[in-house]
Design a protein around this motif. Structure first.
Motif, mmCIF file in Angstrom:
data_model
loop_
_atom_site.group_PDB
_atom_site.id
_atom_site.type_symbol
_atom_site.label_atom_id
_atom_site.label_comp_id
_atom_site.label_asym_id
_atom_site.label_seq_id
_atom_site.Cartn_x
_atom_site.Cartn_y
_atom_site.Cartn_z
ATOM 1 N N PRO A 1 -7.904 4.205 -1.581
ATOM 2 C CA PRO A 1 -8.317 4.299 -2.985
ATOM 3 C C PRO A 1 -9.609 3.548 -3.281
ATOM 4 N N SER A 2 -9.867 2.492 -2.515
ATOM 5 C CA SER A 2 -11.037 1.648 -2.725
ATOM 6 C C SER A 2 -11.219 0.794 -1.479
ATOM 7 N N PRO A 3 -12.439 0.368 -1.176
ATOM 8 C CA PRO A 3 -12.607 -0.566 -0.058
ATOM 9 C C PRO A 3 -12.183 -1.989 -0.414
ATOM 10 N N LEU A 4 -11.864 -2.216 -1.694
ATOM 11 C CA LEU A 4 -11.418 -3.541 -2.147
ATOM 12 C C LEU A 4 -9.968 -3.460 -2.591
ATOM 13 N N LEU A 5 -9.095 -4.153 -1.862
ATOM 14 C CA LEU A 5 -7.678 -4.243 -2.211
ATOM 15 C C LEU A 5 -7.439 -5.617 -2.825
ATOM 16 N N ALA A 6 -7.185 -5.639 -4.124
ATOM 17 C CA ALA A 6 -6.973 -6.894 -4.847
ATOM 18 C C ALA A 6 -5.502 -7.287 -4.742
ATOM 19 N N VAL A 7 -5.240 -8.458 -4.177
ATOM 20 C CA VAL A 7 -3.878 -8.927 -3.917
ATOM 21 C C VAL A 7 -3.485 -9.918 -5.007
ATOM 22 N N THR A 8 -2.389 -9.659 -5.696
ATOM 23 C CA THR A 8 -2.036 -10.489 -6.852
ATOM 24 C C THR A 8 -1.365 -11.808 -6.472
ATOM 25 N N ASP A 9 -1.579 -12.779 -7.323
ATOM 26 C CA ASP A 9 -0.940 -14.090 -7.225
ATOM 27 C C ASP A 9 -1.007 -14.719 -8.614
ATOM 28 N N ARG A 10 0.115 -14.683 -9.325
ATOM 29 C CA ARG A 10 0.101 -15.180 -10.715
ATOM 30 C C ARG A 10 -0.122 -16.685 -10.773
ATOM 31 N N HIS A 11 0.016 -17.391 -9.632
ATOM 32 C CA HIS A 11 -0.224 -18.830 -9.596
ATOM 33 C C HIS A 11 -1.704 -19.160 -9.391
ATOM 34 N N LEU B 1 -10.733 -6.776 14.594
ATOM 35 C CA LEU B 1 -10.545 -5.601 13.741
ATOM 36 C C LEU B 1 -10.552 -4.323 14.581
ATOM 37 N N ALA B 2 -9.429 -4.080 15.235
ATOM 38 C CA ALA B 2 -9.268 -2.862 16.017
ATOM 39 C C ALA B 2 -8.941 -1.708 15.076
ATOM 40 N N THR B 3 -9.258 -0.516 15.485
ATOM 41 C CA THR B 3 -8.894 0.666 14.706
ATOM 42 C C THR B 3 -8.023 1.565 15.550
ATOM 43 N N ALA B 4 -7.007 2.139 14.915
ATOM 44 C CA ALA B 4 -6.150 3.103 15.595
ATOM 45 C C ALA B 4 -6.527 4.497 15.086
ATOM 46 N N PRO B 5 -6.395 5.528 15.933
ATOM 47 C CA PRO B 5 -6.775 6.874 15.515
ATOM 48 C C PRO B 5 -6.080 7.300 14.225
ATOM 49 N N GLY B 6 -6.863 7.677 13.244
ATOM 50 C CA GLY B 6 -6.308 8.185 11.994
ATOM 51 C C GLY B 6 -5.741 7.133 11.076
ATOM 52 N N LEU B 7 -5.961 5.859 11.364
ATOM 53 C CA LEU B 7 -5.350 4.809 10.557
ATOM 54 C C LEU B 7 -6.394 3.800 10.079
ATOM 55 N N PRO B 8 -6.652 3.722 8.779
ATOM 56 C CA PRO B 8 -7.593 2.717 8.277
ATOM 57 C C PRO B 8 -7.021 1.307 8.419
ATOM 58 N N VAL B 9 -7.876 0.366 8.783
ATOM 59 C CA VAL B 9 -7.487 -1.036 8.921
ATOM 60 C C VAL B 9 -8.196 -1.839 7.836
ATOM 61 N N VAL B 10 -7.418 -2.553 7.044
ATOM 62 C CA VAL B 10 -7.944 -3.378 5.956
ATOM 63 C C VAL B 10 -7.900 -4.839 6.392
ATOM 64 N N ALA B 11 -9.049 -5.485 6.398
ATOM 65 C CA ALA B 11 -9.141 -6.879 6.822
ATOM 66 C C ALA B 11 -8.553 -7.798 5.757
ATOM 67 N N GLY C 1 -11.712 -1.530 4.779
ATOM 68 C CA GLY C 1 -11.685 -2.206 3.487
ATOM 69 C C GLY C 1 -11.344 -3.668 3.700
ATOM 70 N N VAL C 2 -11.347 -4.415 2.611
ATOM 71 C CA VAL C 2 -10.973 -5.830 2.646
ATOM 72 C C VAL C 2 -9.935 -6.100 1.574
ATOM 73 N N ALA C 3 -8.959 -6.926 1.908
ATOM 74 C CA ALA C 3 -7.938 -7.353 0.953
ATOM 75 C C ALA C 3 -8.221 -8.800 0.585
ATOM 76 N N ILE C 4 -8.329 -9.073 -0.713
ATOM 77 C CA ILE C 4 -8.720 -10.404 -1.178
ATOM 78 C C ILE C 4 -7.791 -10.864 -2.290
ATOM 79 N N MET C 5 -7.312 -12.093 -2.162
ATOM 80 C CA MET C 5 -6.454 -12.684 -3.176
ATOM 81 C C MET C 5 -7.188 -13.808 -3.907
ATOM 82 N N GLY C 6 -7.420 -14.925 -3.239
ATOM 83 C CA GLY C 6 -7.953 -16.110 -3.903
ATOM 84 C C GLY C 6 -9.283 -15.893 -4.587
#
Length: 214
Positions: free
Chosen positions: A5-15, A150-160, A179-184
Motif C-alpha cells: 500500500p505504501s513504502p512507509l509502514l507506520a507502526v503504532t505505539d500509544r505510549h 535485506l534478502a528478497t524472496a521471489p514474489g515477496l516484498p521485504v519491509v525493513a 519498504g520501511v516500517a517505523i514506530m518511534g
C-alpha cells in the motif's frame, strides 16, 4: 508480486507520545502515510477493539490500508489485513486468509533471511525483516542484520524494520527493501505529519514525489 500500500509502514505505539493514538495516526495520514500497522497488543480485547475502531476510522477517511497485529478476527472487524508473528506457517496464513478473504494483505514477522523464504513458501504477501539496525524495541532477536541482511524472496516484498530513521531509509531501499516500517520516528515525533512526509520524500528521492500534505 503483491504491491504494498505504501513504502512507509507506520507502526503504532500509544505510549510513544502523550497525544491520543488516533490523533497521531491522523497526522501521519495527513503527511502522506497510507499504511498503518495497529499493534498495541498489551490492551485487553475490549479496549483494543475500541482503540482500533478509532484508528480504523481515520485510516478509512484517508483511503488508507490498516494492518492489525496478530488478530485476524479483529482485523475482520476493523476492515484490515493482519500481521502474524514470527514462525507463522502455512496453516496460520491459510486460516487468516479464510477469515479475511483473498484480497486481504497478510504479513509475517521474520528475523532471518531463511524465515523470509519460509514465509514466502507459506503464502504470505510480505514480511517485515528485523532488526536491521540495533534498537531497544527489538530485544532478543540477535545482533542487527544490517542492510546486507535485506534478502528478497521471489514474489515477496521485504519491509525493513528496526532502528530505521530518516537517515537510513535510502540505505534500506538501496539494499533491496520494498519498504520501511517505523514506530518511534513517527509515534514520538513532535509533528508526525512532517515526519511522515520527510520519510516518504527520502524514499522517493530518486523517483516521483509523494502526495502533498493535506
Amino acid at each position: 508480486m503483491r504491491t504494498l500500500p505504501s513504502p512507509l509502514l507506520a507502526v503504532t505505539d500509544r505510549h510513544g507520545h502523550e497525544r491520543p493514538l488516533a490523533e497521531t495516526v491522523q497526522a501521519i495520514l495527513e503527511g502522506g502515510g497510507r499504511w498503518i500497522w495497529f499493534r498495541d497488543r498489551d490492551l485487553d480485547p475490549l479496549a483494543r477493539r475500541g482503540l482500533g475502531e478509532a484508528v480504523a476510522a481515520r485510516v478509512r477517511a484517508f483511503g488508507g490500508v490498516l494492518t492489525v497485529g496478530g488478530d485476524a478476527a479483529l482485523a475482520q472487524t476493523l476492515g484490515g489485513g493482519v500481521h502474524l508473528g514470527g514462525g507463522s506457517g502455512s496453516e496460520a496464513i491459510l486460516t487468516a486468509r479464510a477469515t479475511l478473504g483473498e484480497g486481504a494483505l497478510i504479513g509475517v514477522s521474520a528475523h532471518t533471511p531463511h524465515e523470509v523464504s519460509a514465509a514466502a513458501e507459506a503464502g504470505a504477501d510480505y514480511v517485515t525483516l528485523s532488526p536491521i539496525y540495533a534498537t531497544a524495541s527489538k530485544p532478543g532477536y540477535g545482533p542487527a542484520l544490517g542492510p546486507e541482511g535485506l534478502a528478497t524472496a521471489p514474489g515477496l516484498p521485504v519491509v525493513a524494520l528496526g532502528g530505521i530513521d530518516l537517515t537510513r531509509i535510502t540505505e534500506c531501499r538501496a539494499a533491496g527493501a520494498a519498504g520501511v516500517a517505523i514506530m518511534g520516528g513517527l509515534m514520538r515525533a513532535g509533528d508526525p505529519a512532517d515526519a511522515a512526509y520527510r520519510m516518504l520524500t527520502a524514499w522517493e528521492a530518486a523517483g516521483p514525489s509523494p502526495e502533498p500534505r493535506a
